[in-house]
Design a protein around this motif. Structure first.
Motif, PDB file in Angstrom:
ATOM      1  N   ALA A   1      -1.820  14.509  -9.711  1.00 20.57           N
ATOM      2  CA  ALA A   1      -0.193  14.578  -9.021  1.00 20.57           C
ATOM      3  C   ALA A   1       0.415  14.840 -10.417  1.00 20.57           C
ATOM      4  O   ALA A   1       1.787  14.271 -10.451  1.00 20.57           O
ATOM      5  CB  ALA A   1       0.047  13.474  -9.000  1.00 20.57           C
TER       6      ALA A   1
ATOM      7  N   ASN B   1      -4.547  11.989  -5.586  1.00 20.23           N
ATOM      8  CA  ASN B   1      -2.904  11.486  -4.867  1.00 20.23           C
ATOM      9  C   ASN B   1      -2.176  12.615  -5.504  1.00 20.23           C
ATOM     10  O   ASN B   1      -2.202  12.655  -6.912  1.00 20.23           O
ATOM     11  CB  ASN B   1      -2.422  10.328  -5.532  1.00 20.23           C
ATOM     12  CG  ASN B   1      -3.643   9.496  -5.160  1.00 20.23           C
ATOM     13  OD1 ASN B   1      -4.341   8.979  -4.005  1.00 20.23           O
ATOM     14  ND2 ASN B   1      -4.256   8.126  -6.543  1.00 20.23           N
TER      15      ASN B   1
ATOM     16  N   ALA C   1       0.817  15.557  -5.645  1.00 20.20           N
ATOM     17  CA  ALA C   1       1.824  15.551  -5.625  1.00 20.20           C
ATOM     18  C   ALA C   1       2.737  16.114  -4.185  1.00 20.20           C
ATOM     19  O   ALA C   1       1.529  17.382  -3.893  1.00 20.20           O
ATOM     20  CB  ALA C   1       2.835  16.494  -7.170  1.00 20.20           C
TER      21      ALA C   1
ATOM     22  N   ARG D   1       4.904   8.974 -12.483  1.00 20.72           N
ATOM     23  CA  ARG D   1       3.158   8.236 -12.443  1.00 20.72           C
ATOM     24  C   ARG D   1       2.420   8.024 -14.050  1.00 20.72           C
ATOM     25  O   ARG D   1       1.789   6.845 -14.157  1.00 20.72           O
ATOM     26  CB  ARG D   1       2.332   9.568 -11.494  1.00 20.72           C
ATOM     27  CG  ARG D   1       0.650   9.296 -12.194  1.00 20.72           C
ATOM     28  CD  ARG D   1      -0.008  10.738 -11.509  1.00 20.72           C
ATOM     29  NE  ARG D   1      -0.085  10.729 -10.508  1.00 20.72           N
ATOM     30  CZ  ARG D   1      -0.925   9.479  -9.633  1.00 20.72           C
ATOM     31  NH1 ARG D   1      -1.938   8.658  -9.936  1.00 20.72           N
ATOM     32  NH2 ARG D   1      -0.950  10.305  -8.085  1.00 20.72           N
TER      33      ARG D   1
ATOM     34  N   VAL E   1      -0.868   4.469  -9.098  1.00 18.81           N
ATOM     35  CA  VAL E   1      -0.299   5.057  -8.602  1.00 18.81           C
ATOM     36  C   VAL E   1      -0.570   6.026  -7.869  1.00 18.81           C
ATOM     37  O   VAL E   1      -1.679   6.312  -7.823  1.00 18.81           O
ATOM     38  CB  VAL E   1       1.040   5.719  -9.815  1.00 18.81           C
ATOM     39  CG1 VAL E   1       1.923   6.871  -8.559  1.00 18.81           C
ATOM     40  CG2 VAL E   1       1.720   4.689 -10.554  1.00 18.81           C
ATOM     41  N   LYS E   2       0.065   5.366  -6.580  1.00 20.02           N
ATOM     42  CA  LYS E   2      -0.388   6.793  -5.504  1.00 20.02           C
ATOM     43  C   LYS E   2       0.317   7.011  -4.562  1.00 20.02           C
ATOM     44  O   LYS E   2       1.566   6.921  -4.899  1.00 20.02           O
ATOM     45  CB  LYS E   2      -1.598   5.995  -3.973  1.00 20.02           C
ATOM     46  CG  LYS E   2      -2.520   5.428  -4.886  1.00 20.02           C
ATOM     47  CD  LYS E   2      -3.732   4.439  -4.052  1.00 20.02           C
ATOM     48  CE  LYS E   2      -4.815   4.570  -4.657  1.00 20.02           C
ATOM     49  NZ  LYS E   2      -5.678   3.132  -3.118  1.00 20.02           N
ATOM     50  N   TRP E   3       0.319   8.624  -3.790  1.00 21.31           N
ATOM     51  CA  TRP E   3       0.913   9.204  -3.123  1.00 21.31           C
ATOM     52  C   TRP E   3       1.341   9.471  -1.733  1.00 21.31           C
ATOM     53  O   TRP E   3      -0.366  10.014  -2.314  1.00 21.31           O
ATOM     54  CB  TRP E   3       1.020  10.254  -4.312  1.00 21.31           C
ATOM     55  CG  TRP E   3       1.934  11.734  -2.894  1.00 21.31           C
ATOM     56  CD1 TRP E   3       2.144  12.254  -2.709  1.00 21.31           C
ATOM     57  CD2 TRP E   3       3.179  11.708  -3.132  1.00 21.31           C
ATOM     58  NE1 TRP E   3       3.055  13.245  -1.882  1.00 21.31           N
ATOM     59  CE2 TRP E   3       4.090  12.899  -2.685  1.00 21.31           C
ATOM     60  CE3 TRP E   3       4.771  10.864  -4.120  1.00 21.31           C
ATOM     61  CZ2 TRP E   3       5.368  12.694  -2.557  1.00 21.31           C
ATOM     62  CZ3 TRP E   3       6.043  10.885  -3.411  1.00 21.31           C
ATOM     63  CH2 TRP E   3       6.483  12.219  -2.910  1.00 21.31           C
TER      64      TRP E   3
ATOM     65  N   ALA F   1       5.979   7.090  -3.062  1.00 20.01           N
ATOM     66  CA  ALA F   1       4.681   7.201  -4.279  1.00 20.01           C
ATOM     67  C   ALA F   1       4.663   5.355  -3.751  1.00 20.01           C
ATOM     68  O   ALA F   1       6.053   4.381  -4.362  1.00 20.01           O
ATOM     69  CB  ALA F   1       5.556   7.019  -5.802  1.00 20.01           C
TER      70      ALA F   1
ATOM     71  N   LYS G   1       6.945   0.244  -3.845  1.00 18.52           N
ATOM     72  CA  LYS G   1       6.972   1.815  -2.767  1.00 18.52           C
ATOM     73  C   LYS G   1       8.669   2.315  -3.513  1.00 18.52           C
ATOM     74  O   LYS G   1       9.873   1.646  -3.308  1.00 18.52           O
ATOM     75  CB  LYS G   1       7.131   1.189  -2.076  1.00 18.52           C
ATOM     76  CG  LYS G   1       5.657   0.769  -1.387  1.00 18.52           C
ATOM     77  CD  LYS G   1       6.620   0.741   0.117  1.00 18.52           C
ATOM     78  CE  LYS G   1       4.167  -0.318   0.706  1.00 18.52           C
ATOM     79  NZ  LYS G   1       3.565   0.967   0.711  1.00 18.52           N
TER      80      LYS G   1
ATOM     81  N   THR H   1       7.022  12.773  -9.581  1.00 18.12           N
ATOM     82  CA  THR H   1       7.892  12.181  -9.138  1.00 18.12           C
ATOM     83  C   THR H   1       8.570  11.703  -9.848  1.00 18.12           C
ATOM     84  O   THR H   1       7.969  11.251 -11.157  1.00 18.12           O
ATOM     85  CB  THR H   1       7.501  11.056  -7.969  1.00 18.12           C
ATOM     86  OG1 THR H   1       6.393  11.735  -6.700  1.00 18.12           O
ATOM     87  CG2 THR H   1       8.362  10.546  -7.636  1.00 18.12           C
TER      88      THR H   1
END
Length: 529
Positions: free
Chosen positions: A144, A176, A178, A223, A233-235, A242, A252, A280
């Motif tokens: 990401a 994860n 982008a 991130r 952090v996850k997407w 995110a 969130k 992000t």
């Protein structure tokens, strides 16, 4: 005169063993480009191998600088993949280096696999597994960091296909990525005059996409900053959301929305989150609002100083009935501080070992299939494992799917529920209504439980993972509830069931006069009638 040394040129050699004989192959790396000995021979003889086809994944500006080569054998392809991965690990990512990895994956899949079957190169199985595992680590670490090219060229799926063909275990949720750049998306190639320097706890940060000032707002890569502050952090690509998790705090943020959510509580953003060069970007001030850190801004030097929250400050306890609690006003029916502390120690040890191996239990394979759209036949006489597994998945997580909850979130909440079940496994119910607390179920000697103490354990486990929970009541019964994406679900016998038709807990209680509130939500409260 000292000899001329070109640091940009390197030579690599590898030995390939084939049934009693061996041969050595050589590849040159010139300014990050991998060129095989076969290609050099082609140059020496005045030509390039005829089947050295250009690779469409290389952008035109890079294609002008590179020539696709015809590699001599599969072992060389694996060696080149290893070199490309090593280059990113040691020297950092660039689009050119990433493109090289993707090229190798394409060539390896085309040469070694046909009809999803590994083509007899058994001596290459082990080194290929190692190379793919290292590639996955790079995708996980950098997926990401502005590398939308990964998604555009289907690189992760190609990697997963080969891993599955080789019987390897991969974790798709770790990569994860982008979001893919849209055709009309503004891509900021150079914003040097607006770039911001970021220090976190006194250490200067280097992000693939720099922090910038845009329209008067300082934007930082979510991130990079959040992970530096020890948050995970996850997407989620379908929802453009995110999610960052640190301890009991869950944040969130959805691209283009004016508000973010911290433990379910809306936080108005100074500027909407947006994607710049695949990263992000969020307002600088949101960092402190989300994780409690201190942010200072030096406008003269365009420098942001972020200090992470001290442990003592990050967990704000409050006293409830003489007990210092961590999550809302939930004591989990503890009778004193000692009982509460014992419960939290057990729960926190359990969630610290969180991994997704518990998702779906014995039917995990079919739960994943259900997430991908597979459904049971509708015929209960079909007793095959697959049909039973898909039926179990529908009963367990079907309401979450219908509500549009992301796959990643479904895996997470089902896994958290499995942690609570594991803590309660084998604990007897005396059938006399005496167990009341999480302490009764987890730490009392002898341990005992019923619906009240079960609900307290579920509440404690989900609270520890940053969710909003409550306990609902009906005559002689109690059920745990958890809020997921703004909708309330009861958790009974492994099943997530939406509260009423809308998931609005207040409306549900008004429509069901026999239901009430046993324990108010972690965040806020509910008026039961």
């Amino acid at each position: 005169m000292p000899p001329y040394v070109n640091e940009d040129t390197k030579i690599y050699s590898s030995t390939v063993y084939t049934k009693g004989s061996s041969k050595r192959t050589f590849s040159f790396v010139i300014k990050g480009m991998i060129i095989s000995a076969a290609f050099l021979a082609g140059i020496a003889s005045g030509g390039v191998p005829a089947n050295a086809a250009p690779n469409p994944s290389i952008p035109p500006t890079i294609a002008a600088q590179q020539v696709q080569v015809n590699f001599e054998d599969e072992a060389t392809l694996i060696a080149n993949l290893n070199m490309a991965v090593k280059a990113i690990k040691e020297e950092g990512w660039t689009i050119e280096r990433l493109t090289k990895i993707m090229d190798q994956l394409t060539l390896i899949e085309d040469r070694l696999f046909e009809g999803n079957i590994f083509k007899g190169k058994e001596e290459l199985r082990s080194p290929l597994k190692t190379a793919l595992a290292e590639t996955e680590k790079v995708f996980t670490a950098h997926g990401a960091d502005g590398l939308s090219t990964l998604r555009e060229n289907d690189a992760p799926e190609r990697l997963y296909r080969m891993q599955e063909m080789l019987g390897m275990k991969s974790n798709r949720n770790n990569v994860n990525l982008a979001p893919v750049a849209q055709k009309n998306e503004v891509r900021i190639a150079s914003v040097a005059k607006d770039e911001v320097t970021v220090f976190i706890d006194g250490v200067k940060q280097n992000f693939p996409q720099s922090a910038i000032v845009k329209n008067g707002n300082t934007l930082v890569p979510m991130r990079g900053v959040f992970e530096a502050l020890k948050a995970d952090v996850k997407w989620d690509q379908p929802t453009q959301t995110a999610t960052a998790t640190k301890g009991s705090t869950t944040i969130k943020l959805t691209i283009g929305q004016p508000t973010a959510y911290v433990n379910g509580k809306a936080v108005l953003l100074a500027a909407k989150g947006e994607v710049i060069n695949g990263a992000t970007m969020v307002p600088l001030r949101f960092v402190s609002e989300a994780l409690g850190g201190e942010v200072k801004w030096d406008s003269k030097t365009m420098t942001a100083y972020i200090e992470s929250a001290k442990v003592s400050d990050s967990v704000k306890h409050q006293a409830v009935d003489g007990i210092s609690v961590k999550h809302g006003k939930h004591t989990y029916a503890s009778r004193n501080q000692s009982e509460y502390d014992q419960v939290m120690k057990i729960v926190e040890n359990a969630v610290n070992g969180y991994d997704e191996s518990g998702f779906g239990g014995v039917y995990q394979k079919y739960y994943y299939e259900y997430l991908d759209g597979a459904r049971w036949t509708g015929d209960k006489s079909d007793r095959s494992d697959r049909n039973r597994g898909l039926y179990a998945a529908e009963n367990s997580i079907g309401d979450l799917i219908k509500a549009g909850v992301s796959k990643e979130e479904i895996v997470k909440v089902d896994t958290i529920a499995s942690i609570a079940y594991d803590l309660l496994r084998g604990v007897p119910d005396p059938k006399d209504g005496s167990p009341r607390s999480a302490f009764d179920a987890l730490a009392r000697s002898p341990r005992m439980t019923d619906c009240d103490s079960d609900s307290q354990v579920f509440s404690a486990v989900f609270d520890a993972m940053g969710y909003n929970t409550m306990i609902g009541s009906s005559p002689n019964h109690a059920d745990p509830y958890v809020e997921i994406d703004g909708i309330w679900y009861s958790i009974v016998s492994g099943t997530f069931t939406k509260a009423g038709t809308s998931g609005d807990i207040s409306k549900f209680l008004k429509e069901n006069p026999d239901r009430g509130i046993h324990t108010q939500p972690t965040f806020g409260s509910v008026i039961s009638k």
